[in-house]
Design a protein around this motif. Sequence first.
Motif, mmCIF file in Angstrom:
data_model
loop_
_atom_site.group_PDB
_atom_site.id
_atom_site.type_symbol
_atom_site.label_atom_id
_atom_site.label_comp_id
_atom_site.label_asym_id
_atom_site.label_seq_id
_atom_site.Cartn_x
_atom_site.Cartn_y
_atom_site.Cartn_z
ATOM 1 N N PHE A 39 46.258 32.244 25.682
ATOM 2 C CA PHE A 39 47.072 32.379 27.110
ATOM 3 C C PHE A 39 47.140 31.026 27.354
ATOM 4 N N ASN A 40 45.664 30.245 26.568
ATOM 5 C CA ASN A 40 46.185 28.623 27.051
ATOM 6 C C ASN A 40 46.033 28.619 28.679
ATOM 7 N N ASN A 41 44.805 29.354 28.654
ATOM 8 C CA ASN A 41 44.002 30.008 30.477
ATOM 9 C C ASN A 41 43.053 29.876 30.762
ATOM 10 N N GLU A 42 41.851 29.094 31.832
ATOM 11 C CA GLU A 42 40.966 29.376 32.235
ATOM 12 C C GLU A 42 40.679 31.002 32.743
ATOM 13 N N LEU A 43 40.142 31.944 32.225
ATOM 14 C CA LEU A 43 39.738 32.820 32.734
ATOM 15 C C LEU A 43 38.148 33.722 32.805
ATOM 16 N N ALA A 44 38.424 34.363 33.435
ATOM 17 C CA ALA A 44 37.162 35.262 34.393
ATOM 18 C C ALA A 44 36.984 36.817 32.884
ATOM 19 N N LYS A 70 50.451 36.956 44.608
ATOM 20 C CA LYS A 70 49.997 36.125 44.563
ATOM 21 C C LYS A 70 48.584 35.552 44.814
ATOM 22 N N TYR A 71 48.075 36.953 45.823
ATOM 23 C CA TYR A 71 47.056 36.849 47.116
ATOM 24 C C TYR A 71 45.798 37.655 45.634
ATOM 25 N N LEU A 72 45.934 38.448 44.726
ATOM 26 C CA LEU A 72 45.200 39.282 43.591
ATOM 27 C C LEU A 72 45.001 38.651 43.072
ATOM 28 N N VAL A 73 44.117 38.851 42.359
ATOM 29 C CA VAL A 73 43.993 38.206 40.483
ATOM 30 C C VAL A 73 44.973 38.890 39.505
ATOM 31 N N GLU A 94 42.457 35.944 35.728
ATOM 32 C CA GLU A 94 42.731 34.882 35.692
ATOM 33 C C GLU A 94 41.340 33.964 36.129
ATOM 34 N N PHE A 95 41.281 33.138 35.654
ATOM 35 C CA PHE A 95 40.090 33.002 36.962
ATOM 36 C C PHE A 95 40.132 31.957 38.004
#
Length: 212
Positions: A39-44, A70-73, A94-95
């Motif tokens: 995903f080329n992204n920082e995740l949790a 946008k205000y929920l993960v 998403e982190f």
Amino acid sequence: FNPPLSTDELQNLFPNEKNIEIIKSGGEGTVFKSFNNTFNNELATKIYSANHKIQRTKLEVEKLNKISCKYLVSIYDHNELTIRNEKCYYIKIEFIDGPDLRTLLNQNFIFSEEKVKKMIFCLSSAIKSLWEQSIVHCDIKPSNIIKNNEDYILIDLGIAKHLDGPKLTTVGKVMGTEGYLAPEQLIYKLLNPIPYKRPLNLENILEYLRED
């Protein structure tokens, strides 16, 4: 997990992750942060322990995938995997980089009128989006609100009520965190046929709620 999952174990379980950093590890499972190559992204990533009620989490994932707010993960991935010969469930979200509201309050962060208005707008938008999918969050509190730049993100639907789904919670069970419960959450136990003879104040009510 006992003993807790190690970084090496997590790397073997999730070979597509790099820079793994364990955020939290306890009886309910393990949460770690990483950079995901796909995903080329920082995740949790949250891995639930084997005794977790998977049905609740799957329902949470299904509902969140239908919501665009946008205000929920955002959820990136979810699946089952075998850890130490036991079947477990995990979700990747998403982190959200930023402090939670509890941390800001402890640091005496100054909230201007405009910042308060923005926070109310963000949380109201998140709650409205959840309600449109018949979800009641049940645990809105400072530690579940993350400040991300100028936005506020509502997290952790682990004990949310799904009004249009199967009953996954024991009837009469009080859900939430003491000190942040809605007054109506107290009604069931206060109307319990067991006599309630102590003075009706917050301290005694909370003590009574603990008596299961």
